[in-house]
Design a protein around this motif. Structure first.
Motif, PDB file in Angstrom:
ATOM      1  N   ASP A 151      16.968 -27.900 -36.104  1.00 61.15           N
ATOM      2  CA  ASP A 151      16.032 -26.781 -36.149  1.00 61.15           C
ATOM      3  C   ASP A 151      15.733 -26.326 -37.578  1.00 61.15           C
ATOM      4  N   ARG A 152      16.007 -27.195 -38.553  1.00 59.63           N
ATOM      5  CA  ARG A 152      15.813 -26.790 -39.946  1.00 59.63           C
ATOM      6  C   ARG A 152      14.333 -26.668 -40.289  1.00 59.63           C
ATOM      7  N   LEU A 153      13.504 -27.615 -39.879  1.00 58.65           N
ATOM      8  CA  LEU A 153      12.068 -27.561 -40.155  1.00 58.65           C
ATOM      9  C   LEU A 153      11.394 -26.820 -39.007  1.00 58.65           C
ATOM     10  N   ARG A 154      11.202 -25.516 -39.164  1.00 60.28           N
ATOM     11  CA  ARG A 154      10.700 -24.698 -38.080  1.00 60.28           C
ATOM     12  C   ARG A 154       9.233 -24.328 -38.263  1.00 60.28           C
ATOM     13  N   VAL A 155       8.530 -24.228 -37.161  1.00 65.32           N
ATOM     14  CA  VAL A 155       7.180 -23.666 -37.175  1.00 65.32           C
ATOM     15  C   VAL A 155       7.151 -22.349 -36.412  1.00 65.32           C
ATOM     16  N   ARG A 156       8.243 -22.038 -35.717  1.00 68.94           N
ATOM     17  CA  ARG A 156       8.415 -20.776 -35.009  1.00 68.94           C
ATOM     18  C   ARG A 156       9.888 -20.655 -34.662  1.00 68.94           C
ATOM     19  N   THR A 157      10.298 -19.546 -34.112  1.00 65.34           N
ATOM     20  CA  THR A 157      11.695 -19.365 -33.745  1.00 65.34           C
ATOM     21  C   THR A 157      12.095 -20.389 -32.694  1.00 65.34           C
ATOM     22  N   VAL A 193      -1.199 -34.749 -28.776  1.00 65.37           N
ATOM     23  CA  VAL A 193      -1.028 -33.571 -27.922  1.00 65.37           C
ATOM     24  C   VAL A 193       0.452 -33.291 -27.711  1.00 65.37           C
ATOM     25  N   ALA A 194       1.253 -34.344 -27.543  1.00 64.61           N
ATOM     26  CA  ALA A 194       2.689 -34.160 -27.342  1.00 64.61           C
ATOM     27  C   ALA A 194       3.324 -33.449 -28.537  1.00 64.61           C
ATOM     28  N   VAL A 195       2.915 -33.819 -29.741  1.00 62.74           N
ATOM     29  CA  VAL A 195       3.450 -33.165 -30.941  1.00 62.74           C
ATOM     30  C   VAL A 195       3.141 -31.673 -30.923  1.00 62.74           C
ATOM     31  N   VAL A 196       1.887 -31.340 -30.619  1.00 67.22           N
ATOM     32  CA  VAL A 196       1.487 -29.926 -30.591  1.00 67.22           C
ATOM     33  C   VAL A 196       2.274 -29.157 -29.535  1.00 67.22           C
ATOM     34  N   VAL A 197       2.373 -29.734 -28.324  1.00 63.64           N
ATOM     35  CA  VAL A 197       3.087 -29.062 -27.234  1.00 63.64           C
ATOM     36  C   VAL A 197       4.553 -28.856 -27.591  1.00 63.64           C
ATOM     37  N   LEU A 198       5.186 -29.876 -28.155  1.00 63.55           N
ATOM     38  CA  LEU A 198       6.602 -29.760 -28.493  1.00 63.55           C
ATOM     39  C   LEU A 198       6.830 -28.759 -29.617  1.00 63.55           C
ATOM     40  N   LEU A 199       5.927 -28.731 -30.592  1.00 64.40           N
ATOM     41  CA  LEU A 199       6.072 -27.765 -31.684  1.00 64.40           C
ATOM     42  C   LEU A 199       5.902 -26.339 -31.184  1.00 64.40           C
ATOM     43  N   VAL A 200       4.886 -26.135 -30.358  1.00 66.29           N
ATOM     44  CA  VAL A 200       4.654 -24.794 -29.823  1.00 66.29           C
ATOM     45  C   VAL A 200       5.762 -24.405 -28.854  1.00 66.29           C
ATOM     46  N   GLY A 201       6.194 -25.367 -28.024  1.00 63.66           N
ATOM     47  CA  GLY A 201       7.177 -25.049 -27.004  1.00 63.66           C
ATOM     48  C   GLY A 201       8.578 -24.870 -27.529  1.00 63.66           C
ATOM     49  N   PHE A 202       8.953 -25.630 -28.589  1.00 63.83           N
ATOM     50  CA  PHE A 202      10.343 -25.603 -29.025  1.00 63.83           C
ATOM     51  C   PHE A 202      10.525 -25.254 -30.491  1.00 63.83           C
ATOM     52  N   GLY A 203       9.436 -25.185 -31.251  1.00 65.41           N
ATOM     53  CA  GLY A 203       9.500 -24.563 -32.563  1.00 65.41           C
ATOM     54  C   GLY A 203      10.053 -25.382 -33.698  1.00 65.41           C
ATOM     55  N   SER A 204      10.465 -26.627 -33.481  1.00 67.27           N
ATOM     56  CA  SER A 204      11.099 -27.409 -34.534  1.00 67.27           C
ATOM     57  C   SER A 204      10.437 -28.768 -34.683  1.00 67.27           C
ATOM     58  N   VAL A 205      10.206 -29.180 -35.934  1.00 68.84           N
ATOM     59  CA  VAL A 205       9.570 -30.472 -36.194  1.00 68.84           C
ATOM     60  C   VAL A 205      10.483 -31.621 -35.774  1.00 68.84           C
ATOM     61  N   LEU A 206      11.761 -31.551 -36.180  1.00 68.49           N
ATOM     62  CA  LEU A 206      12.688 -32.625 -35.831  1.00 68.49           C
ATOM     63  C   LEU A 206      12.899 -32.711 -34.325  1.00 68.49           C
ATOM     64  N   ALA A 207      12.983 -31.552 -33.675  1.00 69.51           N
ATOM     65  CA  ALA A 207      13.150 -31.554 -32.216  1.00 69.51           C
ATOM     66  C   ALA A 207      11.936 -32.158 -31.524  1.00 69.51           C
ATOM     67  N   ALA A 208      10.769 -31.998 -32.140  1.00 72.74           N
ATOM     68  CA  ALA A 208       9.563 -32.593 -31.559  1.00 72.74           C
ATOM     69  C   ALA A 208       9.522 -34.101 -31.769  1.00 72.74           C
ATOM     70  N   LEU A 209      10.098 -34.568 -32.880  1.00 74.68           N
ATOM     71  CA  LEU A 209      10.028 -35.993 -33.187  1.00 74.68           C
ATOM     72  C   LEU A 209      10.975 -36.837 -32.338  1.00 74.68           C
ATOM     73  N   VAL A 210      12.105 -36.279 -31.941  1.00 74.76           N
ATOM     74  CA  VAL A 210      13.096 -37.068 -31.193  1.00 74.76           C
ATOM     75  C   VAL A 210      12.515 -37.658 -29.909  1.00 74.76           C
ATOM     76  N   PRO A 211      11.878 -36.857 -29.027  1.00 79.22           N
ATOM     77  CA  PRO A 211      11.308 -37.455 -27.812  1.00 79.22           C
ATOM     78  C   PRO A 211      10.205 -38.464 -28.106  1.00 79.22           C
TER      79      PRO A 211
END
Length: 776
Positions: free
Chosen positions: A377-383, A227-245
């Motif tokens: 923010d290179r690997l993006r799923v949204r802006t 769930v955290a992965v989904v929330v971070l991807l939707v909320g912040f749009g970047s795969v790498l940014a989601a992985l750090v936390p």
């Protein structure tokens, strides 16, 4: 800071200082540059610049801790004692005068579906003999050799009237659940003849608790992380940014659990401790990393160098993480006010992973950010979005959250009323709360203690699962008067309300102590059983020996649980007062606002009360309990409200400090209180919402645990965070701050001089990081 003007001015003030409130960008920049390279900034920059060293150090440290834990880590057990309690005093008396009848008892339940157990006489004798030879066993009772109860007396065992069910009472010199799971190997060997002959053998009481499967939190952790992965991807749009936390939280939790396991080799932690530490560690670990990440990414979007941005994030948001982590640990330390080591150590277990989460946020996160650099923010799923997305130009027309906050400011009473009514409705079930101890009947039927519980209930009644040992110390009574005392006590124990049966009291071999057993007509967790214990202790037994030197006690496992309940219930108000006071002082010191500190303490209390209400409705009232895998209705475990309060009060400070820091910052800069609330909400709403959703999902995932207490804690923590992040942060806080205006930050001058100064988000380091700053 408010109130720092010359003492010859007015005695108090709500105006921000002119120097801080200046809108001249150059003045802010100069002030910032003077203190920009503070310790935290230099630390963050060093971790980002030398990311390889930091990452290798973490890998070596975590690997070493895991190896040490595997080799030297201790085990967890629900072993606790209450020196000075009646149950402990009665046990001590019994052990001095008749060790074989004292100690801690547990049942081995034997059922023969093929016929009477009389056919298994040799096997039963062999099993009892071998059980008696095990370490720490004082005595084992053969149910086939025990005289039947008197004619007309209820069937309370140890052999049922149909001869199909019996229980072997085994007495230990220590609590069986403290012996470690390896002890069961000897028990299994001892009862093997019975099983080989076709009998069904299960372990009840503390021995059965020892046989429970080791808790496995892997599924809950995977759900929480997913769930955290989904929330971070939707909320912040970047795969790498989601992985750090996620990486930071996972590594921090592994390190924390390894440290906890090593501590368990020297201290006795409850079996729920690692699960509790995991829940808290994952939640705060993701939150803390997220706070730093959002600040870092905003600086990158503004053109900063990655190393400088990481240093700026640690210098600013890292300070908030330090204050938040310290607040959580202080709240958990408040559990020691209970005076019960069992509860205090639960706080220590949770504090261990909070501490490693803080360390991970301040070292591992900037190292990961340095490794990723501008590729975050290179690997993006949204802006991609960061702190001010949706809040750009917050002093202008702003975004959605800014407009919402301005709407709250225009009608604060309506929003305040809506939040108060919501919390009031949720709190209603709290007024019928029944604290108690959840018995084995609530466990899954796959557990041996649950099967033993059901067998005992069917054959001997529910009270057989929690027998009460009655002890009368008549060593101070003249020998000639002892027969009279024995007769008076036995008559007093006839037809006691709430008791299914009380065996006649008989003297120990030295004649100094009378011993008997009382069986409740209700299950151990029932309030009726608690009432029976208190009735025997406070009325029946004291009156029976009135006028003599005899001392009376009610002891046994169930009686000890009642003592534990009494201690916890008596200390809960004190713990609440201590934790609230400490949190109030922290907010007051950090933000120099008397009313804002009062507001924070009061709103946190009412939000936690609402969470209590939901827990009562689900578990005690049964509104959804079966859907969560709970068998029937159960009382609220006595220490759960205490743990929830300390944990939630600490966690709620995360969002409180994160939001109030931005409100205070805007207030100092502009002097416009309402605009400051709107500005802060526009900046923080996305981060708080995402962080709360992650923490709710982490906590809620633990409701699938087989442990009812873990379910209770998971649901309670999830609901409380949800309430705190929605009703409190989005309704009550902006409404109250809008109503208070500038007076929220008022503090008497004399108090301002006394209070220490804490720079929460690095006021001297708020200037944005720029390219080249790290090398300046």
């Amino acid at each position: 800071m408010a109130g720092s003007a010359d003492s010859t001015d007015s005695t108090d003030s709500t105006d921000p200082p002119e120097s801080t409130g200046s809108n001249d960008p150059s003045s802010v920049g100069v002030s910032a540059r003077g203190a920009r390279r503070g310790l935290l900034r230099r630390w963050g920059e060093a971790c980002a610049r030398r990311f390889a060293v930091v990452l290798i150090a973490w890998v070596v440290a975590v690997g070493g801790l895991v190896v040490l834990h595997s080799a030297y880590g201790g085990e967890y057990s629900d072993d606790f004692n209450l020196p000075g309690s009646q149950s402990q005093d009665g046990l001590d008396v019994l052990q001095r005068h008749d060790p074989a009848a004292g100690g801690y008892s547990s049942q081995v339940v034997v059922h023969d579906g093929q016929g009477s157990l009389d056919r298994l006489g040799p096997q039963m004798a062999s099993a009892v003999s071998e059980l008696g030879k095990l370490p720490h066993v004082l005595a084992a009772q053969n149910p086939l050799e025990t005289p039947p109860p008197p004619s007309g007396a209820p069937d309370v065992g140890p052999l049922s009237t149909d001869g199909r069910t019996a229980y072997i009472t085994v007495r230990f010199d220590v609590r069986p659940n403290s012996l470690g799971s390896g002890y069961l190997d000897g028990v299994d060997v001892a009862v093997r003849p019975l099983r080989d002959a076709g009998a069904q053998v299960d372990y009840g009481g503390p021995l059965g608790e020892l046989a429970r499967p080791a808790p496995s939190d892997g599924t809950s952790e995977l759900i929480g992380f997913g769930v955290a992965v989904v929330v971070l991807l939707v909320g912040f749009g970047s795969v790498l940014a989601a992985l750090v936390p996620l990486v930071s939280a996972l590594v921090s939790v592994v390190a924390g659990l390894s440290c906890l396991g090593l501590l368990a080799a020297a201290l006795t932690f409850a079996t729920v401790s690692p699960t509790l530490a995991t829940m808290i560690g994952i939640g705060v670990g993701i939150d803390y990393a997220l706070f730093l990440l959002t600040r870092h990414r905003q600086d990158l979007m503004d053109g900063a160098d990655p190393v400088a941005a990481a240093g700026h994030a640690v210098a600013t948001s890292g300070r908030a993480v330090l204050v938040s982590g310290a607040t959580v640990i202080v709240a958990l330390a408040g559990l020691w006010v209970s005076g019960v080591a069992f509860i205090g150590l639960l706080g220590v277990a949770a504090a261990v992973t909070v501490l490693t989460a803080v360390l991970g946020a301040l070292t591992l996160v900037p190292a990961l950010l340095g490794l990723i650099g501008r590729r975050v923010d290179r690997l993006r799923v949204r802006t991609p979005v960061a702190e001010t997305a949706g809040g750009q130009g917050a002093e202008g027309d702003g975004g959605l959250w800014y407009r919402y906050a301005r709407r709250v400011a225009r009608r604060p009473w309506w929003f305040l009323a809506g939040g108060v009514v919501t919390l009031a409705v949720l709190t209603v079930p709290l007024f019928s709360i029944q604290l108690g101890h959840i018995d084995d009947g609530a466990d899954p039927t796959s557990f041996t203690d649950r099967r033993a519980y059901d067998r005992m209930t069917d054959a001997f009644g529910p009270g057989s699962n929690g027998p009460l040992t009655i002890v009368v110390d008549q060593s101070g009574v003249p020998t000639g008067d002892r027969a009279s005392v024995q007769g008076d006590v036995n008559r007093a124990l006839t037809d006691v309300p709430g008791a299914a049966y009380v065996t006649p009291l008989t003297p120990t071999s030295d004649g100094d102590v009378l011993v008997g057993t009382a069986y409740s007509d209700s299950r151990p967790q029932s309030a009726d059983t608690t009432d029976l214990v208190n009735r025997l202790r406070d009325d029946v037994l004291p009156q029976a020996v009135s006028g003599t030197q005899a001392q009376t006690y009610v002891t046994g496992t169930t009686a000890a649980q009642v003592d534990f309940l009494d201690v916890v219930s008596a200390r809960l108000p004190l713990i609440i007062a201590v934790v609230v006071s400490l949190a109030f002082l922290i907010i007051l010191v950090v933000f120099r606002g008397l009313l804002v500190a009062l507001k924070a303490a009061a709103l946190n209390v009412v939000s936690i009360a609402a969470a209590y209400g939901v827990v009562v409705a689900v578990f005690q009232w049964g509104w959804g309990g079966p859907a969560l895998g709970v068998s029937g209705t159960v009382p609220i475990e006595s220490y759960v409200p205490m743990m929830m309060f300390a944990i939630l009060f600490g966690l709620s400070m995360d969002y409180e400090i994160f939001l109030l820091t931005r409100v205070h910052e805007a207030w100092l800069r502009t002097g416009d209180a309402r605009a400051g609330v709107a500005h802060a909400l526009a900046i923080t709403a996305r981060v708080i919402t995402c962080a709360a959703l992650i923490m709710v999902s982490v906590f809620a995932a633990f409701v699938i645990s087989d442990n009812v207490i873990v379910k209770m804690l998971g649901l309670g923590l999830a609901v409380s965070v949800l309430i705190d992040a929605t009703v409190v942060r989005l309704l009550l806080v902006p409404a109250v701050l809008s109503l208070l205006g500038g007076s929220a930050w008022w503090v008497p001058r004399w108090l301002d001089r006394v209070l220490p100064h804490v720079d929460t988000e690095g006021e001297g380091e708020r200037a944005p990081a720029r390219a080249g700053d790290a090398d300046a």
